[in-house]
Scaffold this motif. Structure first.
Motif, PDB file in Angstrom:
ATOM      1  N   GLY A   7       2.571  19.661  -3.204  1.00 35.12           N
ATOM      2  CA  GLY A   7       2.358  20.831  -4.026  1.00 35.12           C
ATOM      3  C   GLY A   7       2.774  22.080  -3.265  1.00 35.12           C
ATOM      4  O   GLY A   7       3.843  22.643  -3.489  1.00 35.12           O
ATOM      5  N   MET A  39      -0.368  22.226 -10.130  1.00 33.87           N
ATOM      6  CA  MET A  39       0.434  21.072  -9.738  1.00 33.87           C
ATOM      7  C   MET A  39       0.048  19.854 -10.558  1.00 33.87           C
ATOM      8  O   MET A  39      -1.098  19.692 -10.971  1.00 33.87           O
ATOM      9  CB  MET A  39       0.294  20.802  -8.238  1.00 33.87           C
ATOM     10  N   ILE A  42       1.667  14.922  -8.249  1.00 34.85           N
ATOM     11  CA  ILE A  42       2.111  15.058  -6.864  1.00 34.85           C
ATOM     12  C   ILE A  42       1.913  13.707  -6.177  1.00 34.85           C
ATOM     13  O   ILE A  42       0.832  13.122  -6.235  1.00 34.85           O
ATOM     14  CB  ILE A  42       1.312  16.153  -6.148  1.00 34.85           C
ATOM     15  N   GLY A  50      -1.377  17.384  -2.052  1.00 37.18           N
ATOM     16  CA  GLY A  50      -1.545  18.557  -2.891  1.00 37.18           C
ATOM     17  C   GLY A  50      -1.334  19.826  -2.085  1.00 37.18           C
ATOM     18  O   GLY A  50      -0.479  20.646  -2.395  1.00 37.18           O
ATOM     19  N   HIS A  95      -3.343  17.809  -9.889  1.00 42.00           N
ATOM     20  CA  HIS A  95      -3.577  16.376  -9.764  1.00 42.00           C
ATOM     21  C   HIS A  95      -2.586  15.742  -8.799  1.00 42.00           C
ATOM     22  O   HIS A  95      -1.388  16.027  -8.832  1.00 42.00           O
ATOM     23  CB  HIS A  95      -3.437  15.730 -11.149  1.00 42.00           C
ATOM     24  N   VAL A  96      -3.139  14.863  -7.954  1.00 38.59           N
ATOM     25  CA  VAL A  96      -2.345  14.093  -6.998  1.00 38.59           C
ATOM     26  C   VAL A  96      -2.452  12.621  -7.367  1.00 38.59           C
ATOM     27  O   VAL A  96      -3.512  12.148  -7.820  1.00 38.59           O
ATOM     28  CB  VAL A  96      -2.854  14.337  -5.557  1.00 38.59           C
ATOM     29  N   ASN A 104      -5.333  14.753  -1.421  1.00 40.03           N
ATOM     30  CA  ASN A 104      -5.478  16.063  -2.067  1.00 40.03           C
ATOM     31  C   ASN A 104      -5.195  17.209  -1.103  1.00 40.03           C
ATOM     32  O   ASN A 104      -4.450  18.130  -1.429  1.00 40.03           O
ATOM     33  CB  ASN A 104      -6.882  16.208  -2.650  1.00 40.03           C
ATOM     34  N   SER A 154      -9.603  26.066  -4.217  1.00 43.16           N
ATOM     35  CA  SER A 154      -8.732  25.048  -4.805  1.00 43.16           C
ATOM     36  C   SER A 154      -9.558  24.020  -5.563  1.00 43.16           C
ATOM     37  O   SER A 154     -10.737  23.798  -5.262  1.00 43.16           O
ATOM     38  CB  SER A 154      -7.903  24.339  -3.723  1.00 43.16           C
ATOM     39  N   ILE A 212      -8.333  20.316  -6.596  1.00 44.47           N
ATOM     40  CA  ILE A 212      -7.278  19.304  -6.646  1.00 44.47           C
ATOM     41  C   ILE A 212      -7.946  17.936  -6.713  1.00 44.47           C
ATOM     42  O   ILE A 212      -8.824  17.628  -5.917  1.00 44.47           O
ATOM     43  CB  ILE A 212      -6.365  19.409  -5.417  1.00 44.47           C
TER      44      ILE A 212
END
Length: 355
Positions: free
Chosen positions: A244, A267, A270, A274, A306-307, A313, A330, A332
Protein backbone atom coordinates in the motif's frame (compact mmCIF):
# COMPACT_ATOMS: atom_id res chain seq x y z
CA UNK A 1 -19.48 41.16 -54.85
CA UNK A 2 -21.89 38.47 -53.72
CA UNK A 3 -22.73 38.14 -50.03
CA UNK A 4 -21.49 34.52 -49.98
CA UNK A 5 -18.11 35.48 -51.47
CA UNK A 6 -17.74 38.35 -49.00
CA UNK A 7 -18.48 36.12 -45.99
CA UNK A 8 -16.10 33.44 -47.26
CA UNK A 9 -13.32 35.99 -47.74
CA UNK A 10 -13.94 37.37 -44.24
CA UNK A 11 -13.73 33.87 -42.70
CA UNK A 12 -10.47 33.13 -44.52
CA UNK A 13 -8.85 36.32 -43.27
CA UNK A 14 -10.00 35.50 -39.73
CA UNK A 15 -8.13 32.17 -39.67
CA UNK A 16 -4.98 32.44 -37.57
CA UNK A 17 -2.19 29.92 -38.01
CA UNK A 18 -0.25 29.33 -34.81
CA UNK A 19 2.57 27.10 -33.80
CA UNK A 20 5.24 25.04 -35.50
CA UNK A 21 3.76 21.73 -36.65
CA UNK A 22 6.39 19.15 -35.81
CA UNK A 23 5.57 15.95 -37.70
CA UNK A 24 9.09 15.30 -39.04
CA UNK A 25 11.86 14.55 -36.55
CA UNK A 26 14.43 16.34 -38.70
CA UNK A 27 12.64 19.63 -38.01
CA UNK A 28 13.11 19.41 -34.23
CA UNK A 29 15.78 22.12 -33.94
CA UNK A 30 13.76 24.50 -36.13
CA UNK A 31 10.70 23.90 -33.96
CA UNK A 32 12.55 24.93 -30.81
CA UNK A 33 13.44 28.26 -32.48
CA UNK A 34 9.83 28.97 -33.49
CA UNK A 35 9.21 32.72 -33.03
CA UNK A 36 5.72 32.23 -31.60
CA UNK A 37 7.06 29.70 -29.05
CA UNK A 38 4.35 27.13 -29.77
CA UNK A 39 5.29 23.62 -30.90
CA UNK A 40 2.53 21.24 -32.04
CA UNK A 41 3.82 17.64 -32.03
CA UNK A 42 1.48 15.61 -34.20
CA UNK A 43 1.72 12.01 -35.43
CA UNK A 44 5.48 12.02 -34.98
CA UNK A 45 7.77 8.99 -35.30
CA UNK A 46 10.94 9.38 -33.22
CA UNK A 47 13.73 7.31 -34.83
CA UNK A 48 15.20 4.32 -32.99
CA UNK A 49 17.86 5.25 -30.47
CA UNK A 50 16.97 8.95 -30.62
CA UNK A 51 15.53 11.27 -27.97
CA UNK A 52 12.70 13.70 -28.59
CA UNK A 53 14.93 16.39 -27.12
CA UNK A 54 12.75 19.25 -25.90
CA UNK A 55 15.55 20.90 -23.93
CA UNK A 56 16.97 24.32 -24.66
CA UNK A 57 13.44 25.66 -25.07
CA UNK A 58 12.76 29.36 -25.15
CA UNK A 59 11.07 30.69 -22.01
CA UNK A 60 7.27 30.65 -22.20
CA UNK A 61 7.16 27.94 -24.86
CA UNK A 62 3.98 25.86 -25.26
CA UNK A 63 4.37 22.18 -26.22
CA UNK A 64 1.19 20.59 -27.54
CA UNK A 65 0.94 16.84 -28.14
CA UNK A 66 -1.73 15.75 -30.57
CA UNK A 67 -2.25 12.60 -32.56
CA UNK A 68 -0.06 9.53 -32.11
CA UNK A 69 3.61 9.86 -31.10
CA UNK A 70 5.67 6.66 -31.50
CA UNK A 71 9.28 5.55 -31.12
CA UNK A 72 11.54 3.25 -33.14
CA UNK A 73 12.99 0.16 -31.49
CA UNK A 74 16.58 -0.16 -30.37
CA UNK A 75 18.21 -1.61 -27.28
CA UNK A 76 19.64 1.37 -25.38
CA UNK A 77 19.51 2.99 -21.96
CA UNK A 78 18.62 6.53 -22.95
CA UNK A 79 15.40 8.49 -22.57
CA UNK A 80 12.65 8.71 -25.18
CA UNK A 81 11.55 12.28 -24.30
CA UNK A 82 13.38 15.01 -22.39
CA UNK A 83 11.89 18.35 -21.38
CA UNK A 84 13.77 21.26 -19.87
CA UNK A 85 12.99 24.94 -19.53
CA UNK A 86 11.33 27.76 -17.61
CA UNK A 87 7.72 28.90 -17.83
CA UNK A 88 6.92 25.93 -20.08
CA UNK A 89 3.36 24.75 -20.71
CA UNK A 90 2.91 21.16 -21.88
CA UNK A 91 -0.55 20.12 -23.11
CA UNK A 92 -1.90 16.73 -24.12
CA UNK A 93 -4.83 17.34 -26.46
CA UNK A 94 -7.90 15.11 -26.46
CA UNK A 95 -7.26 11.84 -28.30
CA UNK A 96 -3.46 12.06 -28.34
CA UNK A 97 -1.23 9.15 -27.27
CA UNK A 98 2.46 8.91 -26.38
CA UNK A 99 3.08 5.25 -27.14
CA UNK A 100 6.40 3.86 -25.91
CA UNK A 101 5.80 0.40 -27.40
CA UNK A 102 7.39 -1.10 -24.29
CA UNK A 103 6.37 -4.65 -25.17
CA UNK A 104 9.24 -4.73 -27.68
CA UNK A 105 11.72 -4.46 -24.78
CA UNK A 106 9.97 -6.26 -21.92
CA UNK A 107 11.61 -9.46 -20.78
CA UNK A 108 10.67 -9.61 -17.10
CA UNK A 109 14.01 -8.14 -16.00
CA UNK A 110 13.45 -4.39 -16.23
CA UNK A 111 16.66 -2.54 -15.45
CA UNK A 112 18.23 -5.59 -13.81
CA UNK A 113 19.44 -7.30 -16.98
CA UNK A 114 18.26 -8.66 -20.29
CA UNK A 115 17.62 -6.14 -23.02
CA UNK A 116 18.81 -2.57 -22.58
CA UNK A 117 15.68 -0.49 -22.08
CA UNK A 118 15.12 3.26 -22.37
CA UNK A 119 13.22 5.32 -19.84
CA UNK A 120 10.20 7.18 -21.14
CA UNK A 121 10.24 10.85 -20.13
CA UNK A 122 12.45 13.05 -17.95
CA UNK A 123 11.54 16.63 -17.11
CA UNK A 124 13.58 19.43 -15.53
CA UNK A 125 11.11 22.30 -15.47
CA UNK A 126 10.83 25.55 -13.52
CA UNK A 127 7.62 27.56 -13.02
CA UNK A 128 5.83 25.22 -15.44
CA UNK A 129 2.76 23.03 -15.92
CA UNK A 130 2.19 19.67 -17.61
CA UNK A 131 -1.46 18.85 -18.26
CA UNK A 132 -3.36 15.93 -19.72
CA UNK A 133 -0.65 13.57 -20.97
CA UNK A 134 -1.69 10.03 -21.94
CA UNK A 135 1.29 7.66 -21.86
CA UNK A 136 1.20 4.00 -22.84
CA UNK A 137 3.63 1.11 -22.36
CA UNK A 138 6.85 2.65 -21.12
CA UNK A 139 9.82 0.28 -21.61
CA UNK A 140 10.79 0.91 -17.96
CA UNK A 141 10.72 3.98 -15.65
CA UNK A 142 8.02 6.25 -17.01
CA UNK A 143 7.77 9.85 -15.73
CA UNK A 144 10.91 11.15 -14.01
CA UNK A 145 11.02 14.64 -12.49
CA UNK A 146 14.50 15.87 -11.68
CA UNK A 147 15.95 19.26 -10.73
CA UNK A 148 12.56 20.92 -11.08
CA UNK A 149 11.00 23.79 -9.14
CA UNK A 150 7.45 25.11 -8.93
CA UNK A 151 6.11 22.43 -11.26
CA UNK A 152 2.54 21.17 -11.49
CA UNK A 153 1.73 17.91 -13.29
CA UNK A 154 -1.98 17.18 -13.60
CA UNK A 155 -4.52 14.88 -15.22
CA UNK A 156 -1.94 12.31 -16.35
CA UNK A 157 -2.74 8.75 -17.43
CA UNK A 158 0.07 6.18 -17.36
CA UNK A 159 -1.28 2.98 -18.90
CA UNK A 160 1.13 0.04 -18.69
CA UNK A 161 -1.53 -2.60 -18.08
CA UNK A 162 -0.07 -4.74 -20.87
CA UNK A 163 3.12 -5.16 -18.83
CA UNK A 164 1.34 -7.37 -16.31
CA UNK A 165 1.16 -10.24 -18.81
CA UNK A 166 4.01 -9.33 -21.14
CA UNK A 167 7.05 -9.04 -18.86
CA UNK A 168 6.89 -5.40 -17.80
CA UNK A 169 9.22 -4.70 -14.86
CA UNK A 170 10.63 -1.54 -13.22
CA UNK A 171 7.84 0.37 -14.95
CA UNK A 172 7.73 3.01 -12.19
CA UNK A 173 5.01 5.62 -12.67
CA UNK A 174 6.22 8.95 -11.23
CA UNK A 175 9.66 9.53 -9.71
CA UNK A 176 10.71 12.81 -8.09
CA UNK A 177 14.29 13.68 -7.12
CA UNK A 178 16.34 16.81 -6.36
CA UNK A 179 13.28 19.00 -6.80
CA UNK A 180 11.28 21.56 -4.82
CA UNK A 181 7.60 22.45 -4.84
CA UNK A 182 6.33 19.76 -7.21
CA UNK A 183 2.62 18.84 -7.23
CA UNK A 184 1.27 15.79 -9.07
CA UNK A 185 -2.52 15.66 -9.05
CA UNK A 186 -5.39 13.69 -10.60
CA UNK A 187 -3.32 10.87 -12.08
CA UNK A 188 -4.12 7.26 -12.97
CA UNK A 189 -1.26 4.75 -13.04
CA UNK A 190 -1.38 1.10 -14.17
CA UNK A 191 2.09 -0.41 -13.87
CA UNK A 192 4.45 -3.01 -12.35
CA UNK A 193 6.53 -0.97 -9.87
CA UNK A 194 6.10 2.06 -7.63
CA UNK A 195 3.13 4.20 -8.58
CA UNK A 196 4.98 7.18 -7.09
CA UNK A 197 8.36 7.45 -5.41
CA UNK A 198 10.50 10.34 -4.21
CA UNK A 199 14.14 9.91 -3.27
CA UNK A 200 15.26 13.49 -2.58
CA UNK A 201 13.86 17.01 -2.50
CA UNK A 202 11.25 19.00 -0.61
CA UNK A 203 7.69 20.32 -0.69
CA UNK A 204 6.25 17.54 -2.83
CA UNK A 205 2.53 16.77 -3.13
CA UNK A 206 1.05 13.62 -4.68
CA UNK A 207 -2.73 13.75 -4.56
CA UNK A 208 -5.97 12.40 -6.01
CA UNK A 209 -4.32 9.38 -7.61
CA UNK A 210 -5.46 5.91 -8.56
CA UNK A 211 -2.67 3.30 -8.54
CA UNK A 212 -3.36 -0.15 -9.98
CA UNK A 213 -1.22 -3.27 -10.21
CA UNK A 214 2.13 -1.94 -9.04
CA UNK A 215 4.22 -1.85 -5.87
CA UNK A 216 2.51 0.99 -4.01
CA UNK A 217 3.35 4.57 -3.06
CA UNK A 218 6.88 5.03 -1.74
CA UNK A 219 9.30 7.30 -0.02
CA UNK A 220 12.67 5.99 -1.20
CA UNK A 221 14.56 3.95 -1.48
CA UNK A 222 16.62 6.39 0.56
CA UNK A 223 20.38 6.59 0.93
CA UNK A 224 23.49 8.29 -0.48
CA UNK A 225 23.01 11.13 2.01
CA UNK A 226 19.76 12.24 0.37
CA UNK A 227 16.99 13.99 2.28
CA UNK A 228 13.25 13.95 1.65
CA UNK A 229 11.25 16.53 3.56
CA UNK A 230 7.82 18.11 3.59
CA UNK A 231 5.95 15.57 1.48
CA UNK A 232 2.16 15.20 1.44
CA UNK A 233 0.51 12.15 -0.13
CA UNK A 234 -3.28 12.39 0.11
CA UNK A 235 -6.58 11.18 -1.26
CA UNK A 236 -5.15 8.19 -3.14
CA UNK A 237 -6.49 4.74 -3.97
CA UNK A 238 -4.03 1.85 -4.17
CA UNK A 239 -5.61 -1.21 -5.78
CA UNK A 240 -4.15 -4.65 -6.44
CA UNK A 241 -0.60 -3.61 -5.53
CA UNK A 242 2.01 -5.62 -3.66
CA UNK A 243 2.25 -2.83 -1.06
CA UNK A 244 0.00 0.00 0.00
CA UNK A 245 2.39 2.68 1.27
CA UNK A 246 6.01 2.34 2.25
CA UNK A 247 9.16 4.09 3.40
CA UNK A 248 12.36 2.27 2.50
CA UNK A 249 15.87 3.25 3.58
CA UNK A 250 18.89 1.30 2.45
CA UNK A 251 20.98 -0.64 4.92
CA UNK A 252 24.41 0.88 5.56
CA UNK A 253 23.56 4.27 4.01
CA UNK A 254 22.75 7.75 5.30
CA UNK A 255 20.13 10.46 4.75
CA UNK A 256 16.87 11.54 6.36
CA UNK A 257 13.09 11.48 5.96
CA UNK A 258 11.34 14.44 7.60
CA UNK A 259 7.78 15.76 7.77
CA UNK A 260 6.01 13.22 5.59
CA UNK A 261 2.21 12.86 5.71
CA UNK A 262 0.07 10.06 4.29
CA UNK A 263 -3.55 11.24 4.52
CA UNK A 264 -6.75 9.58 3.30
CA UNK A 265 -5.20 6.56 1.59
CA UNK A 266 -7.50 3.70 0.63
CA UNK A 267 -6.02 0.33 -0.27
CA UNK A 268 -7.63 -2.83 -1.58
CA UNK A 269 -6.34 -6.31 -2.46
CA UNK A 270 -2.79 -5.65 -1.31
CA UNK A 271 -0.79 -8.87 -1.60
CA UNK A 272 2.19 -8.25 0.69
CA UNK A 273 2.20 -5.26 3.09
CA UNK A 274 -0.40 -2.61 3.83
CA UNK A 275 2.10 -0.26 5.47
CA UNK A 276 5.80 -1.09 5.48
CA UNK A 277 8.59 1.06 6.90
CA UNK A 278 11.97 -0.62 6.71
CA UNK A 279 15.54 0.42 7.36
CA UNK A 280 17.27 -2.59 5.81
CA UNK A 281 16.16 -2.25 2.20
CA UNK A 282 17.99 -3.85 -0.70
CA UNK A 283 16.66 -4.10 -4.23
CA UNK A 284 16.99 -7.86 -3.95
CA UNK A 285 15.10 -7.90 -0.65
CA UNK A 286 15.58 -6.75 2.97
CA UNK A 287 18.59 -8.12 4.83
CA UNK A 288 19.76 -8.03 8.44
CA UNK A 289 19.31 -5.39 11.10
CA UNK A 290 18.23 -1.90 10.08
CA UNK A 291 20.71 0.96 9.87
CA UNK A 292 20.06 4.11 11.95
CA UNK A 293 18.29 6.52 9.62
CA UNK A 294 16.14 9.46 10.86
CA UNK A 295 12.43 9.19 10.02
CA UNK A 296 10.95 12.15 11.84
CA UNK A 297 7.53 13.83 12.06
CA UNK A 298 5.73 11.08 10.16
CA UNK A 299 1.92 11.33 10.00
CA UNK A 300 -0.24 8.34 9.08
CA UNK A 301 -3.85 9.60 8.98
CA UNK A 302 -6.94 7.74 7.78
CA UNK A 303 -4.95 5.01 6.06
CA UNK A 304 -7.32 2.12 5.58
CA UNK A 305 -8.08 -0.97 3.55
CA UNK A 306 -7.56 -4.66 3.03
CA UNK A 307 -4.56 -6.95 2.69
CA UNK A 308 -4.67 -10.51 1.34
CA UNK A 309 -4.70 -13.26 3.98
CA UNK A 310 -1.15 -14.26 3.05
CA UNK A 311 0.08 -10.72 3.63
CA UNK A 312 0.93 -8.47 6.59
CA UNK A 313 -1.09 -5.44 7.56
CA UNK A 314 1.74 -3.38 9.09
CA UNK A 315 5.49 -3.90 9.31
CA UNK A 316 7.92 -1.46 10.92
CA UNK A 317 11.59 -2.49 10.97
CA UNK A 318 13.81 0.49 11.75
CA UNK A 319 16.81 1.02 14.02
CA UNK A 320 15.88 2.04 17.58
CA UNK A 321 15.91 5.82 17.89
CA UNK A 322 15.37 6.44 14.15
CA UNK A 323 11.64 7.04 14.52
CA UNK A 324 10.75 10.31 16.20
CA UNK A 325 7.46 12.15 16.65
CA UNK A 326 5.18 9.81 14.71
CA UNK A 327 1.39 10.20 14.58
CA UNK A 328 -0.50 7.08 13.59
CA UNK A 329 -4.07 6.48 12.48
CA UNK A 330 -4.74 3.37 10.37
CA UNK A 331 -7.35 0.67 9.97
CA UNK A 332 -5.98 -2.16 7.85
CA UNK A 333 -7.51 -5.62 7.91
CA UNK A 334 -7.14 -9.03 6.33
CA UNK A 335 -3.49 -10.01 6.56
CA UNK A 336 -2.72 -12.99 8.79
CA UNK A 337 1.06 -13.18 8.43
CA UNK A 338 2.64 -11.83 11.61
CA UNK A 339 6.08 -10.25 11.57
CA UNK A 340 8.03 -8.85 14.50
CA UNK A 341 8.56 -5.10 14.50
CA UNK A 342 11.55 -3.08 15.57
CA UNK A 343 12.10 0.56 16.49
CA UNK A 344 8.43 1.53 16.92
CA UNK A 345 8.14 4.67 19.10
CA UNK A 346 6.86 3.86 22.57
CA UNK A 347 3.12 4.21 23.20
CA UNK A 348 2.34 4.47 19.51
CA UNK A 349 -0.95 2.61 18.74
CA UNK A 350 0.40 0.31 16.02
CA UNK A 351 -0.91 -3.24 15.85
CA UNK A 352 2.28 -4.29 14.21
CA UNK A 353 2.11 -7.50 12.22
CA UNK A 354 -1.34 -8.32 13.62
CA UNK A 355 -4.72 -8.87 12.01
Amino acid sequence: MSLIFFIGTLMMTAVVTYGFNLDNFDQLNDAKKSPDKWIVIKNLLVPAGKTLDLTGLQNNTVIEFTGHVTFGYQEWEGTLITLKGKNITVLGKRGHLLDGGGQRWWDGKGGNGGKKKPRFIQVSLVDSTVTGLHIKNSPRHCFMINSSQNLRVQNTTIDIKDGAKSGGHNTDGFGVSSSRNVTISNSVVYNQDDCFATTSGSDTVFENAKCVGGHGISIGSMGSGNVVERVVIRNCRVLGNTNGIRIKTRRGETGAVKNVTFDDIEMKDISKYGVVIQGNYYNSGPKGDPTPFPIENLVIRNVRGHVAKSGTNILVWVAPGSAKNWTWGSKITGGSKENPCKGVPQSLPIRCGKK
